[in-house]
Motif scaffolding. Structure first.
Motif, PDB file in Angstrom:
ATOM      1  N   THR B   9      34.684 -46.439  -5.265  1.00  0.00           N
ATOM      2  CA  THR B   9      35.652 -47.093  -4.370  1.00  0.00           C
ATOM      3  C   THR B   9      37.066 -46.557  -4.556  1.00  0.00           C
ATOM      4  O   THR B   9      37.964 -46.896  -3.798  1.00  0.00           O
ATOM      5  CB  THR B   9      35.683 -48.612  -4.630  1.00  0.00           C
ATOM      6  OG1 THR B   9      36.052 -48.824  -5.997  1.00  0.00           O
ATOM      7  CG2 THR B   9      34.325 -49.239  -4.370  1.00  0.00           C
ATOM      8  N   GLU B  14      36.095 -41.295  -3.830  1.00  0.00           N
ATOM      9  CA  GLU B  14      36.254 -41.231  -2.377  1.00  0.00           C
ATOM     10  C   GLU B  14      36.033 -39.813  -1.861  1.00  0.00           C
ATOM     11  O   GLU B  14      35.311 -39.591  -0.888  1.00  0.00           O
ATOM     12  CB  GLU B  14      37.668 -41.705  -1.998  1.00  0.00           C
ATOM     13  CG  GLU B  14      37.965 -41.580  -0.513  1.00  0.00           C
ATOM     14  CD  GLU B  14      39.390 -41.971  -0.152  1.00  0.00           C
ATOM     15  OE1 GLU B  14      40.088 -42.586  -0.994  1.00  0.00           O
ATOM     16  OE2 GLU B  14      39.823 -41.642   0.974  1.00  0.00           O
ATOM     17  N   LYS B  35      32.969 -55.075  -2.454  1.00  0.00           N
ATOM     18  CA  LYS B  35      33.996 -54.037  -2.568  1.00  0.00           C
ATOM     19  C   LYS B  35      33.394 -52.664  -2.211  1.00  0.00           C
ATOM     20  O   LYS B  35      34.016 -51.847  -1.514  1.00  0.00           O
ATOM     21  CB  LYS B  35      34.512 -54.027  -4.017  1.00  0.00           C
ATOM     22  CG  LYS B  35      35.886 -53.446  -4.199  1.00  0.00           C
ATOM     23  CD  LYS B  35      36.333 -53.592  -5.665  1.00  0.00           C
ATOM     24  CE  LYS B  35      37.240 -52.442  -6.050  1.00  0.00           C
ATOM     25  NZ  LYS B  35      37.441 -52.346  -7.508  1.00  0.00           N
ATOM     26  N   ALA B  39      34.408 -50.213   0.981  1.00  0.00           N
ATOM     27  CA  ALA B  39      34.861 -48.828   0.807  1.00  0.00           C
ATOM     28  C   ALA B  39      33.966 -47.878   1.607  1.00  0.00           C
ATOM     29  O   ALA B  39      34.456 -46.965   2.298  1.00  0.00           O
ATOM     30  CB  ALA B  39      34.838 -48.450  -0.673  1.00  0.00           C
ATOM     31  N   GLU B  42      34.876 -47.941   5.183  1.00  0.00           N
ATOM     32  CA  GLU B  42      36.126 -47.210   5.409  1.00  0.00           C
ATOM     33  C   GLU B  42      35.865 -45.702   5.473  1.00  0.00           C
ATOM     34  O   GLU B  42      36.379 -45.004   6.357  1.00  0.00           O
ATOM     35  CB  GLU B  42      37.117 -47.485   4.267  1.00  0.00           C
ATOM     36  CG  GLU B  42      37.903 -48.785   4.431  1.00  0.00           C
ATOM     37  CD  GLU B  42      38.730 -49.104   3.179  1.00  0.00           C
ATOM     38  OE1 GLU B  42      39.037 -50.286   2.977  1.00  0.00           O
ATOM     39  OE2 GLU B  42      39.034 -48.148   2.412  1.00  0.00           O
ATOM     40  N   TYR B  43      35.079 -45.202   4.526  1.00  0.00           N
ATOM     41  CA  TYR B  43      34.786 -43.759   4.494  1.00  0.00           C
ATOM     42  C   TYR B  43      34.050 -43.347   5.768  1.00  0.00           C
ATOM     43  O   TYR B  43      34.326 -42.295   6.355  1.00  0.00           O
ATOM     44  CB  TYR B  43      33.938 -43.381   3.276  1.00  0.00           C
ATOM     45  CG  TYR B  43      34.539 -43.746   1.931  1.00  0.00           C
ATOM     46  CD1 TYR B  43      35.903 -44.043   1.810  1.00  0.00           C
ATOM     47  CD2 TYR B  43      33.761 -43.782   0.783  1.00  0.00           C
ATOM     48  CE1 TYR B  43      36.444 -44.382   0.565  1.00  0.00           C
ATOM     49  CE2 TYR B  43      34.296 -44.108  -0.453  1.00  0.00           C
ATOM     50  CZ  TYR B  43      35.639 -44.420  -0.556  1.00  0.00           C
ATOM     51  OH  TYR B  43      36.166 -44.759  -1.766  1.00  0.00           O
TER      52      TYR B  43
END
Lengths: 218, 218
Positions: B9, B14, B35, B39, B42-43
């Protein structure tokens, strides 16, 4: 500037003599004066053949070279450097001493074997008078490439030393060799890092089929 | 290949998720499932916004991620890695574990502080079952640059490991990230060299006014 190259008759000493001869007074030093003079003559001929300028390049014994040098380059093997320096102690006063020395052993691969001080540079500092400024540099430059004047050397040179002025002088000398890039590596206590990179680079080269690897930080 | 990224994360995790998502099943792992899922989402959005393919990219807890992974990436700080691995031991069997871990302390500058085994990689190997293949790599890649997909990364990655097949797999994974160049760094006993280069590179960057330095062997 007067530069004495100890171990100037062989290996990486030759490269420094050739690369700095245009700008400085170079003493190619050896235990035997005759050997030193012969090597200096050879270097001179190499430069003259390339129509390159060599202001002053001569051979002499180690003690003679050190005596009136501003900068002393230690391009001698680790195994002999401490004995050599001890025998030359009376001739040192306030020179800048550049250590290229790497303590390493070959088993199957090369291994960094620092002395109890933590690095060759720190051991050398211990032996020399306090007035001498020890600077550590050039461990990761290939002798073969340095001596090949056709080659532009696109490498970084990490320079470590406790005397800021002396370190600056060595960084300036580095810049004079096209196209080495000096980097401030901090105090002499960081010298173990650049020294230990030498066996690492040799092993890396052997394993991956390269030779004469240098390093760039990008 | 199924790749679980522990510490996925944040920081360098990332970058690996983004760079490998096109070719592999990626589990972004964290202690908290929520969490991790956030993440991963988002990626995914970042990749979709760039119209880049992400075959399978999801978030899950560490244990779930490890369980069916071929490769486990340890992008967690040294201070927590051993405790974390011990808590996850039952889920390890014969994965390849890539250690990016660097034991270092900051005083005025950064200093490499290896454990008694000699390196983080060797300590990690000691903790994990013998069937797990530990490989050491990527210590000197900037997290910021890895996560910036516009950037071609012209760096060398030294890969160390005692299992030749596992090392080859990691070298292949490295080649998939344009344009990282994997180099065989030998056995895990050489890992201290690439680990210790991280604090050295950070110090070098601070002293010379750079940031996110990587390394090339030329």
């Amino acid at each position: 500037m007067k530069i004495a190259i100890l171990g100037g008759t062989g290996s990486i000493g030759e490269g420094f003599a050739l690369r700095w001869a245009g700008n400085h007074d170079i003493s190619v030093c050896s235990r035997e004066a005759e050997k030193a003079v012969k090597a200096a003559d050879e270097y001179k001929n190499m430069l003259l053949n390339k129509r390159m300028y060599c202001s002053s390049l001569g051979g002499c014994t180690n003690d003679m070279g050190i005596m009136d040098a501003n900068v002393v380059v230690l391009s001698v093997p680790y195994d002999s450097v401490i004995t050599l320096l001890k025998s030359l102690l009376p001739h040192f006063n306030n020179q800048i001493v550049i250590s290229l020395v790497v303590p390493m052993k070959k088993n199957q691969l090369f291994k960094y074997t620092p002395p109890k001080q933590g690095s060759a540079a720190l051991e050398i500092k211990d032996v020399l008078p306090e007035t001498v400024k020890v600077v550590s540099a050039y461990h990761n430059i290939s002798a073969k490439k340095l001596a090949n004047l056709e080659l532009r050397l696109d490498y970084d040179v990490v320079v470590c030393g406790d005397d800021e002025e002396a370190k600056k002088t060595v960084m300036k000398l580095t810049e004079e060799i096209k196209t080495l890039h000096p980097l401030d590596g901090g105090g002499l206590s960081s010298s173990y890092m650049i020294e230990s990179m030498t066996p690492f680079l040799i092993n890396l080269a052997i394993r991956n089929g390269f030779s004469d690897l240098g390093v760039k930080f990008v």
